[in-house]
Design a protein around this motif. Structure first.
Motif, mmCIF file in Angstrom:
data_model
loop_
_atom_site.group_PDB
_atom_site.id
_atom_site.type_symbol
_atom_site.label_atom_id
_atom_site.label_comp_id
_atom_site.label_asym_id
_atom_site.label_seq_id
_atom_site.Cartn_x
_atom_site.Cartn_y
_atom_site.Cartn_z
ATOM 1 N N GLY A 97 0.806 -1.223 0.000
ATOM 2 C CA GLY A 97 0.000 0.000 0.000
ATOM 3 C C GLY A 97 0.832 1.263 0.000
ATOM 4 O O GLY A 97 0.305 2.343 0.280
ATOM 5 N N LEU A 98 2.107 1.138 -0.257
ATOM 6 C CA LEU A 98 2.955 2.328 -0.341
ATOM 7 C C LEU A 98 4.101 2.078 -1.293
ATOM 8 O O LEU A 98 4.500 0.940 -1.522
ATOM 9 C CB LEU A 98 3.518 2.724 1.030
ATOM 10 C CG LEU A 98 4.414 1.713 1.747
ATOM 11 C CD1 LEU A 98 5.451 2.445 2.579
ATOM 12 C CD2 LEU A 98 3.565 0.820 2.623
ATOM 13 N N GLN A 99 4.568 3.160 -1.856
ATOM 14 C CA GLN A 99 5.791 3.078 -2.657
ATOM 15 C C GLN A 99 6.835 3.984 -2.024
ATOM 16 O O GLN A 99 7.656 3.535 -1.251
ATOM 17 C CB GLN A 99 5.496 3.415 -4.114
ATOM 18 C CG GLN A 99 4.710 2.267 -4.769
ATOM 19 C CD GLN A 99 4.367 2.521 -6.210
ATOM 20 O OE1 GLN A 99 5.028 3.263 -6.910
ATOM 21 N NE2 GLN A 99 3.309 1.889 -6.678
ATOM 22 N N CYS A 100 6.756 5.302 -2.248
ATOM 23 C CA CYS A 100 7.752 6.165 -1.607
ATOM 24 C C CYS A 100 7.476 6.324 -0.119
ATOM 25 O O CYS A 100 8.367 6.633 0.656
ATOM 26 C CB CYS A 100 7.812 7.532 -2.275
ATOM 27 S SG CYS A 100 6.494 8.657 -1.774
ATOM 28 N N GLY A 101 6.215 6.166 0.275
ATOM 29 C CA GLY A 101 5.873 6.236 1.692
ATOM 30 C C GLY A 101 5.581 7.621 2.228
ATOM 31 O O GLY A 101 5.253 7.774 3.404
ATOM 32 N N PHE A 102 5.657 8.621 1.368
ATOM 33 C CA PHE A 102 5.473 9.984 1.889
ATOM 34 C C PHE A 102 4.064 10.221 2.418
ATOM 35 O O PHE A 102 3.860 10.839 3.453
ATOM 36 C CB PHE A 102 5.821 11.038 0.819
ATOM 37 C CG PHE A 102 5.966 12.403 1.432
ATOM 38 C CD1 PHE A 102 7.185 12.818 1.939
ATOM 39 C CD2 PHE A 102 4.872 13.246 1.559
ATOM 40 C CE1 PHE A 102 7.318 14.054 2.560
ATOM 41 C CE2 PHE A 102 5.000 14.477 2.179
ATOM 42 C CZ PHE A 102 6.220 14.886 2.678
ATOM 43 N N CYS A 103 3.080 9.703 1.698
ATOM 44 C CA CYS A 103 1.689 9.928 2.094
ATOM 45 C C CYS A 103 1.250 8.985 3.199
ATOM 46 O O CYS A 103 0.171 9.148 3.779
ATOM 47 C CB CYS A 103 0.762 9.730 0.892
ATOM 48 S SG CYS A 103 0.681 7.990 0.356
ATOM 49 N N THR A 104 2.066 7.944 3.460
ATOM 50 C CA THR A 104 1.615 6.811 4.279
ATOM 51 C C THR A 104 1.196 7.183 5.713
ATOM 52 O O THR A 104 0.163 6.688 6.181
ATOM 53 C CB THR A 104 2.684 5.699 4.278
ATOM 54 O OG1 THR A 104 3.102 5.496 2.922
ATOM 55 C CG2 THR A 104 2.134 4.409 4.841
ATOM 56 N N ILE A 134 -3.843 12.502 -0.574
ATOM 57 C CA ILE A 134 -3.342 12.357 -1.942
ATOM 58 C C ILE A 134 -2.081 11.500 -1.946
ATOM 59 O O ILE A 134 -1.188 11.695 -1.122
ATOM 60 C CB ILE A 134 -3.071 13.751 -2.549
ATOM 61 C CG1 ILE A 134 -4.413 14.482 -2.707
ATOM 62 C CG2 ILE A 134 -2.344 13.635 -3.884
ATOM 63 C CD1 ILE A 134 -4.283 15.919 -3.140
ATOM 64 N N CYS A 135 -2.046 10.549 -2.866
ATOM 65 C CA CYS A 135 -0.859 9.715 -3.057
ATOM 66 C C CYS A 135 -0.404 9.876 -4.499
ATOM 67 O O CYS A 135 -1.196 9.704 -5.417
ATOM 68 C CB CYS A 135 -1.175 8.243 -2.782
ATOM 69 S SG CYS A 135 0.227 7.162 -3.133
ATOM 70 N N ARG A 136 0.868 10.186 -4.671
ATOM 71 C CA ARG A 136 1.381 10.391 -6.031
ATOM 72 C C ARG A 136 1.917 9.106 -6.637
ATOM 73 O O ARG A 136 2.315 9.085 -7.787
ATOM 74 C CB ARG A 136 2.496 11.447 -6.026
ATOM 75 C CG ARG A 136 2.055 12.818 -5.598
ATOM 76 C CD ARG A 136 1.313 13.582 -6.671
ATOM 77 N NE ARG A 136 -0.078 13.230 -6.749
ATOM 78 C CZ ARG A 136 -1.016 13.973 -7.309
ATOM 79 N NH1 ARG A 136 -0.714 15.114 -7.862
ATOM 80 N NH2 ARG A 136 -2.264 13.581 -7.346
ATOM 81 N N CYS A 137 2.017 8.046 -5.844
ATOM 82 C CA CYS A 137 2.712 6.849 -6.328
ATOM 83 C C CYS A 137 1.797 5.669 -6.644
ATOM 84 O O CYS A 137 1.921 5.061 -7.687
ATOM 85 C CB CYS A 137 3.716 6.357 -5.295
ATOM 86 S SG CYS A 137 4.940 7.546 -4.776
ATOM 87 N N THR A 138 0.939 5.318 -5.710
ATOM 88 C CA THR A 138 0.343 3.977 -5.772
ATOM 89 C C THR A 138 -0.853 3.853 -6.693
ATOM 90 O O THR A 138 -1.263 2.738 -7.019
ATOM 91 C CB THR A 138 -0.150 3.539 -4.385
ATOM 92 O OG1 THR A 138 -1.184 4.447 -3.980
ATOM 93 C CG2 THR A 138 0.959 3.541 -3.353
ATOM 94 N N GLY A 139 -1.484 4.961 -7.034
ATOM 95 C CA GLY A 139 -2.747 4.850 -7.764
ATOM 96 C C GLY A 139 -3.887 4.411 -6.866
ATOM 97 O O GLY A 139 -4.964 4.070 -7.358
#
Ligand SMILES: Cc1cc2nc3c(=O)[nH]c(=O)nc-3n(C[C@H](O)[C@H](O)[C@H](O)COP(=O)(O)OP(=O)(O)OC[C@H]3O[C@@H](n4cnc5c(N)ncnc54)[C@H](O)[C@@H]3O)c2cc1C
Ligand code: FES
Ligand code: FES
Lengths: 161, 260
Positions: A97-104, A134-139
């Protein structure tokens, strides 16, 4: 400067703040709790979501002085007592559920608020609740899936994307 | 942000006193004001936080009248349900975190041309109760970001007459989540009121032709012969004036069809 005292993740903390000090800045700069992220600083992205007196708020859009006397919960307080990831955090890991993790941190705090209100949300309800995150990575797909899994719903039929 | 002091009065009387400080400004949920201060578009000396004023919190019903305290959050109104269309409107403002902080008083004081509550207040013929007087919604809204409020005046409550049927239809501008066009329709024993937000350069307005047609026949088909002029409609990258004018009629029809 005025003195504020609040209960952050179960611990009483206090500090001197200016009128303009944001809750997010107090947590990050004063308390060193840098898990709460500032993404947009314009109240849009939800990376800064924490719980104040049990409800989700954007800590970049609340003054530290307004949280005086409040109970604040941040991402740092979410793990289980033994240090292992809580059920939402674990689900984010299990379901990618995360890629860069910034929004996590904000996603996890919003998810926790949602599940408190609505223990078995539908996919649509999760998507609506996360409108301000908002998440810029995961869709979003795997975030939604992780939250469904964290709420004990069977997600085996949902494709891994 | 420029720096300021924060006052946290516990009563309306103390809030009024705090507002007498030179360049003091009310702070509701801060969901509009804090972003504004970050852009240095305002430089108050003191923010008077209204969250701790108990008299300005919560919702009470008296017969067919609903009183909502000026510092009541969108989330509280959303959960209330006494005036279903109003609760539904509140439940679609922004996102959950915004609704947990933002207040009805702050929304009405700000009078953003795309905000939701102004449409509900105007269509319901609500009364804005302030620290010095009561203002009818018809006199309160005076154009984009402009209201009848005077310096230092605080909205302590809003009184809504509960209609027989009502509905709010919001065509969401997906980036901001405000209304690209929003229409609130409310049917009372003495007639129907229709208020439109998001569309006009003048801010929220009543569509009186639709009110007359719907008062005679409360059905979406009653709107068939009507048209909305694109003159003075907002035109921006999200939609042209003609598009917004078109949406006003479409959203009104949907609101009538969905009204309950
Ligand atoms: C991401 C996001 C999405 C949003 N989406 C929507 C939306 O879809 N629809 C919508 O309608 N709004 C939307 N909003 C705005 C939101 O509803 C705000 O909460 C509201 O406009 C302002 O209310 P507030 O209590 O936060 O006021 P504040 O930001 O505290 O104050 C706004 C103004 O009102 C004054 N004020 C505050 N309270 C009072 C009072 N009681 N009496 C007199 N003056 C007062 C302040 O001095 C200031 O000038 C959104 C905001 C954000 C950040
Ligand atoms: S940093 Fe607070 S909403 Fe983006
Ligand atoms: S994981 Fe990168 S922004 Fe969401």
């Amino acid at each position: 400067m005025t003195k504020v005292t609040m209960t952050v993740n179960g611990k009483t903390v206090s500090g001197d703040v200016e009128g303009r000090t944001l809750l997010a800045s107090f947590l990050r700069d004063d308390q060193g709790l840098t898990g709460t992220h500032i993404g947009c600083d314009t109240s849009q992205c939800g990376a800064c979501v924490v719980h104040v007196d049990g409800v989700a708020v954007k800590s970049c859009t609340m003054l530290a002085a307004e949280a005086d006397g409040a109970t604040v919960d941040t991402i740092e307080g979410q793990a289980n007592a033994d240090g292992s990831l809580n059920v939402i955090q674990q689900a984010f890991q299990d379901h990618h559920g995360l890629q860069c993790g910034f929004c996590t941190p904000g996603m996890v705090m919003s998810a926790a608020a949602l599940l408190k209100e609505n223990p078995k949300p539908s996919e649509q309800e999760i998507r609506e609740y996360l409108e301000g995150n908002i998440c810029r990575c995961t869709g979003y797909h795997n975030i939604v899936k992780a939250i469904m899994a964290a709420s004990g719903q069977d997600v085996t039929a949902i494709a891994a994307e | 942000m420029y720096n300021f002091d924060v006052e946290k009065p516990g009563t309306v009387a103390d809030a009024v006193a705090a507002m007498r400080t030179e360049d003091a400004q009310a702070l509701g949920g801060g969901q509009t004001l804090i972003p504004t201060l970050k852009q240095r578009l305002a430089s108050p000396s003191t923010l008077v936080s209204l969250k701790g004023v108990a008299e300005m919190q919560g919702i009470t019903r008296d017969g067919d009248s609903l009183r909502i305290g000026g510092a009541t959050t969108h989330a509280t109104v959303a959960a209330d349900g006494n005036y279903a269309a109003l609760s539904a409107l509140a439940s679609h403002i922004g996102d959950p975190a915004v609704r947990n902080r933002g207040t009805i008083g702050g929304s009405l004081a700000n009078n953003d041309p795309a905000a939701c509550y102004p449409a509900a207040a105007l269509a319901s013929g609500a009364t804005i109760v302030t620290t010095s007087r009561e203002i009818a919604a018809d006199d309160y809204f005076q154009g984009m970001f402009d209201t009848a409020l005077e310096e230092g005046e605080i909205i302590t409550a809003v009184n809504f007459p509960i209609p027989q049927a009502a509905n709010y239809q919001k065509f969401v501008q997906p980036a901001s989540r405000f209304a690209l066009v929003g229409v609130f329709v409310a049917k009372y024993a003495d007639g129907v009121r229709v208020a439109v937000t998001g569309a006009s350069n003048e801010g929220v307005f009543r569509w009186t032709e639709a009110e007359a047609a719907l008062s005679a026949n409360f059905a979406a088909s009653a709107l068939e012969g009507l048209s909305v002029s694109a003159d003075n409609m907002i035109a921006d990258l999200h939609g042209s004036a003609t598009y917004r004018a078109h949406l006003v009629k479409v959203m009104t029809g949907r609101a009538v069809a969905a009204a309950s």
